[in-house]
Design an enzyme around this catalytic site. Structure first.
Site, PDB file in Angstrom:
ATOM      1  N   ARG A  77      -4.685   8.431  -4.616  1.00 13.01           N
ATOM      2  CA  ARG A  77      -4.808   7.018  -4.247  1.00 13.01           C
ATOM      3  C   ARG A  77      -6.111   6.752  -3.500  1.00 13.01           C
ATOM      4  O   ARG A  77      -6.734   5.702  -3.667  1.00 13.01           O
ATOM      5  CB  ARG A  77      -3.590   6.548  -3.443  1.00 13.01           C
ATOM      6  CG  ARG A  77      -3.308   7.301  -2.144  1.00 13.01           C
ATOM      7  CD  ARG A  77      -1.921   6.918  -1.621  1.00 13.01           C
ATOM      8  NE  ARG A  77      -1.565   7.499  -0.333  1.00 13.01           N
ATOM      9  CZ  ARG A  77      -1.039   8.707  -0.175  1.00 13.01           C
ATOM     10  NH1 ARG A  77      -0.825   9.480  -1.229  1.00 13.01           N
ATOM     11  NH2 ARG A  77      -0.716   9.145   1.039  1.00 13.01           N
ATOM     12  N   HIS A 103      -7.042   7.320   4.429  1.00 15.12           N
ATOM     13  CA  HIS A 103      -5.674   6.843   4.658  1.00 15.12           C
ATOM     14  C   HIS A 103      -5.546   6.221   6.040  1.00 15.12           C
ATOM     15  O   HIS A 103      -6.365   6.468   6.921  1.00 15.12           O
ATOM     16  CB  HIS A 103      -4.707   8.017   4.508  1.00 15.12           C
ATOM     17  CG  HIS A 103      -4.859   8.737   3.219  1.00 15.12           C
ATOM     18  ND1 HIS A 103      -4.099   8.437   2.102  1.00 15.12           N
ATOM     19  CD2 HIS A 103      -5.714   9.730   2.834  1.00 15.12           C
ATOM     20  CE1 HIS A 103      -4.480   9.214   1.094  1.00 15.12           C
ATOM     21  NE2 HIS A 103      -5.454  10.001   1.516  1.00 15.12           N
ATOM     22  N   GLY A 104      -4.473   5.466   6.226  1.00 16.18           N
ATOM     23  CA  GLY A 104      -4.287   4.764   7.490  1.00 16.18           C
ATOM     24  C   GLY A 104      -4.410   5.665   8.699  1.00 16.18           C
ATOM     25  O   GLY A 104      -5.137   5.359   9.650  1.00 16.18           O
ATOM     26  N   TRP A 160       4.121   3.753  -3.540  1.00 15.43           N
ATOM     27  CA  TRP A 160       5.100   4.009  -2.469  1.00 15.43           C
ATOM     28  C   TRP A 160       4.937   3.040  -1.307  1.00 15.43           C
ATOM     29  O   TRP A 160       5.907   2.752  -0.608  1.00 15.43           O
ATOM     30  CB  TRP A 160       4.998   5.467  -2.007  1.00 15.43           C
ATOM     31  CG  TRP A 160       5.680   6.420  -2.942  1.00 15.43           C
ATOM     32  CD1 TRP A 160       5.934   6.243  -4.276  1.00 15.43           C
ATOM     33  CD2 TRP A 160       6.213   7.710  -2.610  1.00 15.43           C
ATOM     34  NE1 TRP A 160       6.578   7.329  -4.803  1.00 15.43           N
ATOM     35  CE2 TRP A 160       6.764   8.259  -3.795  1.00 15.43           C
ATOM     36  CE3 TRP A 160       6.270   8.466  -1.442  1.00 15.43           C
ATOM     37  CZ2 TRP A 160       7.357   9.516  -3.841  1.00 15.43           C
ATOM     38  CZ3 TRP A 160       6.857   9.718  -1.482  1.00 15.43           C
ATOM     39  CH2 TRP A 160       7.402  10.233  -2.663  1.00 15.43           C
ATOM     40  N   GLU A 201      -3.647  11.935   4.377  1.00 12.22           N
ATOM     41  CA  GLU A 201      -2.765  11.165   5.253  1.00 12.22           C
ATOM     42  C   GLU A 201      -1.973  12.095   6.170  1.00 12.22           C
ATOM     43  O   GLU A 201      -1.825  13.295   5.893  1.00 12.22           O
ATOM     44  CB  GLU A 201      -1.821  10.315   4.380  1.00 12.22           C
ATOM     45  CG  GLU A 201      -0.780   9.482   5.121  1.00 12.22           C
ATOM     46  CD  GLU A 201      -1.373   8.493   6.111  1.00 12.22           C
ATOM     47  OE1 GLU A 201      -2.027   8.934   7.076  1.00 12.22           O
ATOM     48  OE2 GLU A 201      -1.149   7.275   5.927  1.00 12.22           O
ATOM     49  N   ARG A 202      -1.479  11.547   7.231  1.00 11.78           N
ATOM     50  CA  ARG A 202      -0.539  12.258   8.102  1.00 11.78           C
ATOM     51  C   ARG A 202       0.650  12.755   7.275  1.00 11.78           C
ATOM     52  O   ARG A 202       1.167  12.050   6.411  1.00 11.78           O
ATOM     53  CB  ARG A 202      -0.061  11.278   9.179  1.00 11.78           C
ATOM     54  CG  ARG A 202       1.037  11.755  10.082  1.00 11.78           C
ATOM     55  CD  ARG A 202       1.425  10.604  11.007  1.00 11.78           C
ATOM     56  NE  ARG A 202       2.599  10.930  11.793  1.00 11.78           N
ATOM     57  CZ  ARG A 202       3.245  10.059  12.556  1.00 11.78           C
ATOM     58  NH1 ARG A 202       2.820   8.810  12.643  1.00 11.78           N
ATOM     59  NH2 ARG A 202       4.300  10.427  13.240  1.00 11.78           N
ATOM     60  N   LYS A 257      11.751   3.293   4.539  1.00 15.57           N
ATOM     61  CA  LYS A 257      11.692   3.155   5.999  1.00 15.57           C
ATOM     62  C   LYS A 257      12.970   2.536   6.556  1.00 15.57           C
ATOM     63  O   LYS A 257      13.410   2.900   7.645  1.00 15.57           O
ATOM     64  CB  LYS A 257      10.441   2.367   6.386  1.00 15.57           C
ATOM     65  CG  LYS A 257       9.176   3.169   6.096  1.00 15.57           C
ATOM     66  CD  LYS A 257       7.895   2.377   6.259  1.00 15.57           C
ATOM     67  CE  LYS A 257       6.705   3.246   5.829  1.00 15.57           C
ATOM     68  NZ  LYS A 257       5.429   2.514   5.855  1.00 15.57           N
ATOM     69  N   HIS A 275      -7.234   3.349   1.423  1.00 14.03           N
ATOM     70  CA  HIS A 275      -6.921   3.155   0.000  1.00 14.03           C
ATOM     71  C   HIS A 275      -6.167   1.845  -0.227  1.00 14.03           C
ATOM     72  O   HIS A 275      -5.485   1.328   0.663  1.00 14.03           O
ATOM     73  CB  HIS A 275      -6.100   4.325  -0.544  1.00 14.03           C
ATOM     74  CG  HIS A 275      -4.761   4.474   0.097  1.00 14.03           C
ATOM     75  ND1 HIS A 275      -3.679   3.705  -0.258  1.00 14.03           N
ATOM     76  CD2 HIS A 275      -4.328   5.291   1.083  1.00 14.03           C
ATOM     77  CE1 HIS A 275      -2.636   4.039   0.479  1.00 14.03           C
ATOM     78  NE2 HIS A 275      -2.999   5.005   1.305  1.00 14.03           N
TER      79      HIS A 275
END
Length: 206
Positions: free
Chosen positions: A61, A158-159, A15, A88-89, A99, A10
């Site tokens: 997303r 997602h990643g 965020w 996503e995870r 982070k 995405h």
């Protein structure tokens, strides 16, 4: 027979922009994220690619990215199948934390372990191994068979859910896949053999 599989992460989310662990939360795309998704669609259109079906996650997303890509290639009404198996995870207790704040709270080394180890989950969340154990059965049952019978398939996700797919497709180890960075909104084009092996790969990240 054209066994085409295109994976795309995405576009930038609100965020992502705020540097927050997102996971299963559902922020929208930023203006940049919309532009990234449309640019991904334009790159696919330049290659002359169209699809028979698209898959995405239960999160907006990824769904919006999918829709924007399909608009750009002139297929806004293509069937899209959404399933939380492609989400996503789940970052568990890290979800919603900045982070940098997470590093201050838990320690830089511990946060690095949670983010970059294959099989150590954050508290209450999923490791990449856990994510793969959710994603891959769905991929093998619902997506891969359609590719192998000659359908052209788009997956907008997602990643980390895409890392799980790439790990399987490219026969990567857990240690190798956690090092793989995926650009937002940028398609990866695979053409597969009848056995599901990669015949050709194009990464459209510019």
């Amino acid at each position: 027979m054209d066994r085409l599989l295109v994976l795309v992460r995405h576009g930038q989310s609100e965020w992502n922009l705020k540097n927050l662990f997102t996971g299963w939360k559902d922020p929208d795309l930023t203006a940049l994220g919309v532009s990234e998704a449309r640019e991904g669609g334009r790159k696919l259109k330049e290659l002359g690619l169209t699809f028979d079906v698209a898959f995405t996650s239960a999160l907006s997303r990824a769904q919006k990215t999918c829709h924007l890509i399909l608009e750009e290639i002139g297929q806004p009404d293509l069937p899209v199948i959404a399933d939380q198996a492609l989400n996503e995870r789940d970052y568990g207790d890290l979800t919603g934390l900045n982070k940098d704040d997470a590093r201050a709270r838990f320690g830089e080394e511990q946060v690095h372990i949670w983010r970059r180890s294959f099989d150590i989950p954050p508290p209450g969340g999923e490791s990449l191994k856990d994510t793969a154990e959710r994603v891959l059965p769905y991929f093998r049952a619902e997506i891969l068979p359609r590719v192998l019978k000659g359908e052209r398939v788009l997956v907008a996700a997602h990643g980390n859910s895409l890392r799980a797919l790439i790990m399987a497709l490219e026969h990567l180890s857990g240690e190798e896949i956690i090092q793989r960075e995926l650009a937002t909104g940028s398609p990866i084009v695979y053409r597969l053999t009848q056995d599901g092996e990669i015949a050709d790969k194009q990464d459209l990240a510019a």
